[in-house]
Design an enzyme around this catalytic site. Sequence first.
Site, PDB file in Angstrom:
ATOM      1  N   TYR A  29       0.839  -1.209   0.000  1.00  0.00           N
ATOM      2  CA  TYR A  29       0.000   0.000   0.000  1.00  0.00           C
ATOM      3  C   TYR A  29       0.875   1.261   0.000  1.00  0.00           C
ATOM      4  CZ  TYR A  29      -3.715   3.180   1.671  1.00  0.00           C
ATOM      5  OH  TYR A  29      -4.629   4.208   1.811  1.00  0.00           O
ATOM      6  N   VAL A  73     -11.519   3.178  14.044  1.00  0.00           N
ATOM      7  CA  VAL A  73     -12.770   3.827  14.462  1.00  0.00           C
ATOM      8  C   VAL A  73     -13.936   2.846  14.321  1.00  0.00           C
ATOM      9  CG1 VAL A  73     -14.440   5.654  13.950  1.00  0.00           C
ATOM     10  CG2 VAL A  73     -11.985   6.177  13.981  1.00  0.00           C
ATOM     11  N   ARG A 107      -2.963   8.919  16.144  1.00  0.00           N
ATOM     12  CA  ARG A 107      -3.549   9.184  14.831  1.00  0.00           C
ATOM     13  C   ARG A 107      -4.371  10.468  14.963  1.00  0.00           C
ATOM     14  NH1 ARG A 107      -0.584   5.455  14.051  1.00  0.00           N
ATOM     15  NH2 ARG A 107      -0.905   3.616  12.736  1.00  0.00           N
TER      16      ARG A 107
HETATM   17  P1  NAD Z   1     -12.733   1.964   0.519  1.00  0.00           P
HETATM   18  O1  NAD Z   1     -12.069   0.642   0.639  1.00  0.00           O
HETATM   19  O2  NAD Z   1     -14.036   2.188   1.191  1.00  0.00           O
HETATM   20  O3  NAD Z   1     -12.944   2.346  -1.010  1.00  0.00           O
HETATM   21  C1  NAD Z   1     -12.108   1.919  -2.030  1.00  0.00           C
HETATM   22  C2  NAD Z   1     -12.961   1.629  -3.255  1.00  0.00           C
HETATM   23  O4  NAD Z   1     -12.107   1.225  -4.342  1.00  0.00           O
HETATM   24  C3  NAD Z   1     -13.941   0.491  -3.022  1.00  0.00           C
HETATM   25  O5  NAD Z   1     -15.219   0.839  -3.497  1.00  0.00           O
HETATM   26  C4  NAD Z   1     -13.333  -0.682  -3.799  1.00  0.00           C
HETATM   27  O6  NAD Z   1     -14.298  -1.606  -4.222  1.00  0.00           O
HETATM   28  C5  NAD Z   1     -12.656   0.062  -4.935  1.00  0.00           C
HETATM   29  N1  NAD Z   1     -11.529  -0.681  -5.548  1.00  0.00           N
HETATM   30  C6  NAD Z   1     -10.490  -1.269  -4.908  1.00  0.00           C
HETATM   31  N2  NAD Z   1      -9.664  -1.850  -5.806  1.00  0.00           N
HETATM   32  C7  NAD Z   1     -10.193  -1.604  -7.034  1.00  0.00           C
HETATM   33  C8  NAD Z   1      -9.816  -1.965  -8.341  1.00  0.00           C
HETATM   34  N3  NAD Z   1      -8.713  -2.682  -8.581  1.00  0.00           N
HETATM   35  N4  NAD Z   1     -10.608  -1.569  -9.371  1.00  0.00           N
HETATM   36  C9  NAD Z   1     -11.730  -0.845  -9.157  1.00  0.00           C
HETATM   37  N5  NAD Z   1     -12.136  -0.503  -7.929  1.00  0.00           N
HETATM   38  C10 NAD Z   1     -11.382  -0.862  -6.879  1.00  0.00           C
HETATM   39  O7  NAD Z   1     -11.650   3.030   0.999  1.00  0.00           O
HETATM   40  P2  NAD Z   1     -11.788   4.584   1.288  1.00  0.00           P
HETATM   41  O8  NAD Z   1     -11.549   4.783   2.737  1.00  0.00           O
HETATM   42  O9  NAD Z   1     -13.003   5.141   0.672  1.00  0.00           O
HETATM   43  O10 NAD Z   1     -10.504   5.121   0.521  1.00  0.00           O
HETATM   44  C11 NAD Z   1     -10.603   5.733  -0.756  1.00  0.00           C
HETATM   45  C12 NAD Z   1      -9.226   6.207  -1.183  1.00  0.00           C
HETATM   46  O11 NAD Z   1      -8.699   7.126  -0.234  1.00  0.00           O
HETATM   47  C13 NAD Z   1      -8.210   5.080  -1.326  1.00  0.00           C
HETATM   48  O12 NAD Z   1      -7.404   5.326  -2.469  1.00  0.00           O
HETATM   49  C14 NAD Z   1      -7.368   5.194  -0.082  1.00  0.00           C
HETATM   50  O13 NAD Z   1      -6.058   4.740  -0.288  1.00  0.00           O
HETATM   51  C15 NAD Z   1      -7.411   6.698   0.186  1.00  0.00           C
HETATM   52  N6  NAD Z   1      -7.192   6.984   1.604  1.00  0.00           N
HETATM   53  C16 NAD Z   1      -8.177   6.730   2.519  1.00  0.00           C
HETATM   54  C17 NAD Z   1      -7.931   6.987   3.861  1.00  0.00           C
HETATM   55  C18 NAD Z   1      -8.985   6.754   4.910  1.00  0.00           C
HETATM   56  O14 NAD Z   1      -8.709   6.974   6.083  1.00  0.00           O
HETATM   57  N7  NAD Z   1     -10.176   6.340   4.567  1.00  0.00           N
HETATM   58  C19 NAD Z   1      -6.677   7.478   4.277  1.00  0.00           C
HETATM   59  C20 NAD Z   1      -5.703   7.670   3.315  1.00  0.00           C
HETATM   60  C21 NAD Z   1      -5.964   7.447   1.979  1.00  0.00           C
HETATM   61  N1  UDP Z   2      -5.872  -0.267  15.951  1.00  0.00           N
HETATM   62  C1  UDP Z   2      -6.254  -0.745  17.198  1.00  0.00           C
HETATM   63  N2  UDP Z   2      -7.320  -1.574  17.277  1.00  0.00           N
HETATM   64  C2  UDP Z   2      -8.048  -1.960  16.196  1.00  0.00           C
HETATM   65  C3  UDP Z   2      -7.670  -1.463  14.923  1.00  0.00           C
HETATM   66  C4  UDP Z   2      -6.568  -0.626  14.837  1.00  0.00           C
HETATM   67  O1  UDP Z   2      -5.635  -0.417  18.228  1.00  0.00           O
HETATM   68  O2  UDP Z   2      -9.020  -2.714  16.357  1.00  0.00           O
HETATM   69  C5  UDP Z   2      -4.723   0.643  15.862  1.00  0.00           C
HETATM   70  C6  UDP Z   2      -3.703   0.286  14.791  1.00  0.00           C
HETATM   71  O3  UDP Z   2      -2.734  -0.596  15.312  1.00  0.00           O
HETATM   72  C7  UDP Z   2      -3.113   1.652  14.475  1.00  0.00           C
HETATM   73  C8  UDP Z   2      -4.295   2.606  14.676  1.00  0.00           C
HETATM   74  O4  UDP Z   2      -5.229   1.919  15.495  1.00  0.00           O
HETATM   75  O5  UDP Z   2      -2.120   1.990  15.395  1.00  0.00           O
HETATM   76  C9  UDP Z   2      -4.960   3.017  13.382  1.00  0.00           C
HETATM   77  O6  UDP Z   2      -5.245   1.839  12.653  1.00  0.00           O
HETATM   78  P1  UDP Z   2      -6.072   1.871  11.299  1.00  0.00           P
HETATM   79  O7  UDP Z   2      -6.019   0.485  10.738  1.00  0.00           O
HETATM   80  O8  UDP Z   2      -7.388   2.486  11.538  1.00  0.00           O
HETATM   81  O9  UDP Z   2      -5.287   2.890  10.359  1.00  0.00           O
HETATM   82  P2  UDP Z   2      -3.737   3.062   9.961  1.00  0.00           P
HETATM   83  O10 UDP Z   2      -2.885   2.192  10.826  1.00  0.00           O
HETATM   84  O11 UDP Z   2      -3.680   2.664   8.536  1.00  0.00           O
HETATM   85  O12 UDP Z   2      -3.482   4.485  10.216  1.00  0.00           O
END
Ligand code: NAD
Ligand code: UDP
Length: 313
Positions: A144, A187, A210
């Site tokens: 990722y 969350v 975070r």
């Molecule tokens: P999510 O998993 O809910 O949404 C991702 C979507 O992409 C899904 O609908 C999934 O079906 C689709 N998808 C995955 N692989 C695919 C593929 N190969 N072809 C077509 N569709 C595909 O995640 P999200 O939280 O909505 O995240 C959206 C974007 O934001 C992602 O790129 C993620 O990396 C980025 N992002 C999210 C967070 C967060 O906290 N939610 C943080 C940092 C970055």
């Molecule tokens: N985490 C946790 N309990 C859970 C899921 C996640 O303590 O049930 C912790 C995880 O180890 C990380 C933080 O919460 O330190 C955020 O995790 P998340 O997977 O939400 O996002 P990311 O690590 O990608 O920021």
Amino acid sequence: MKIIVTGGAGFIGSHLVDRLMESGHSVVCIDNLYTGRTSNNAQWIDNPDFQFIEHDIVNPIEMENVDQIYHLACPASPVHYQADPIKTAKTNFLGTLNMLELAKKCSARLLLASTSEVYGDPLIHPQNEDYWGNVNCTGIRSCYDEGKRIAETLSFDYHRHFGVEVRIVRIFNTHGVRMLENDGRVVSNFVVQALKGIPLTVYGDGSQTRSFCYVSDLVQGLMLLMNGNYIGPVNLGNPEEYTILQLAQTIQRLIDPTAELVFKPLPQDDPQRRQPDISRAKFNLGWEPKVPLEEGLSKTIAYFRELIASQST
Ligand code: NAD
Ligand code: UDP
């Protein structure tokens, strides 16, 4: 405008689709439904300005007259992106390449949803966009983290080499309505556990931090970036920083003060601290988040409460 949202059936993407449709655009959602759901777009399915295409972006797609592409397709939760890490890397590399090719052919502007994960386990705090990061390129998160890093590289090279208009956003932890119950992120895990009377699973000692942004703030930032002149990369996130233990205690207080906490091993390469420096977003986009943690959590909690209640009826 005709606007593509890849990942538009997912958590953030579906909120973005809502805002774009409400603004009167024609929206094409491209999604393979890996973590997305058609129900997230159900409100638009009969609208002639909305189109859903079930498609995996690792394969090229042909389309015409596209003005903008919000490129969000990629699983965001460690549980989901680590389930098939090679696919995650392909989605980030090939998927982004395919979308940049489409942007080039259509002379469309592409916004890449990158991530705070490009900073890895950061050695500076808070993280600003000039920091190059501390990423393990062989660890379980690298499909990722490195995937998003190459996606940023590809975007800048398409910009420099072919003049494709790009916008790069580094999204920090975001939560809200429509997260998956089994999403695996902190969350949703804590909220669902507290609502179901299961102990909250704190990984490690909970001292890692975070910063949690509510989804409506984030989506507003995405649209400002797309429609402004600033290329990025730009951090979007809420700079209020909490330890994971503080988050667990806040959710305990909001849902069930008697809820238990259980401590589990910290996953490999789990970043110790994360807080966005949002000076660039403030200066270039006039953006800053408006929803404080507890207000956002209340909405996320209400959503999961209703979801869980509907399952037991
Ligand atoms: P999510 O998993 O809910 O949404 C991702 C979507 O992409 C899904 O609908 C999934 O079906 C689709 N998808 C995955 N692989 C695919 C593929 N190969 N072809 C077509 N569709 C595909 O995640 P999200 O939280 O909505 O995240 C959206 C974007 O934001 C992602 O790129 C993620 O990396 C980025 N992002 C999210 C967070 C967060 O906290 N939610 C943080 C940092 C970055
Ligand atoms: N985490 C946790 N309990 C859970 C899921 C996640 O303590 O049930 C912790 C995880 O180890 C990380 C933080 O919460 O330190 C955020 O995790 P998340 O997977 O939400 O996002 P990311 O690590 O990608 O920021």
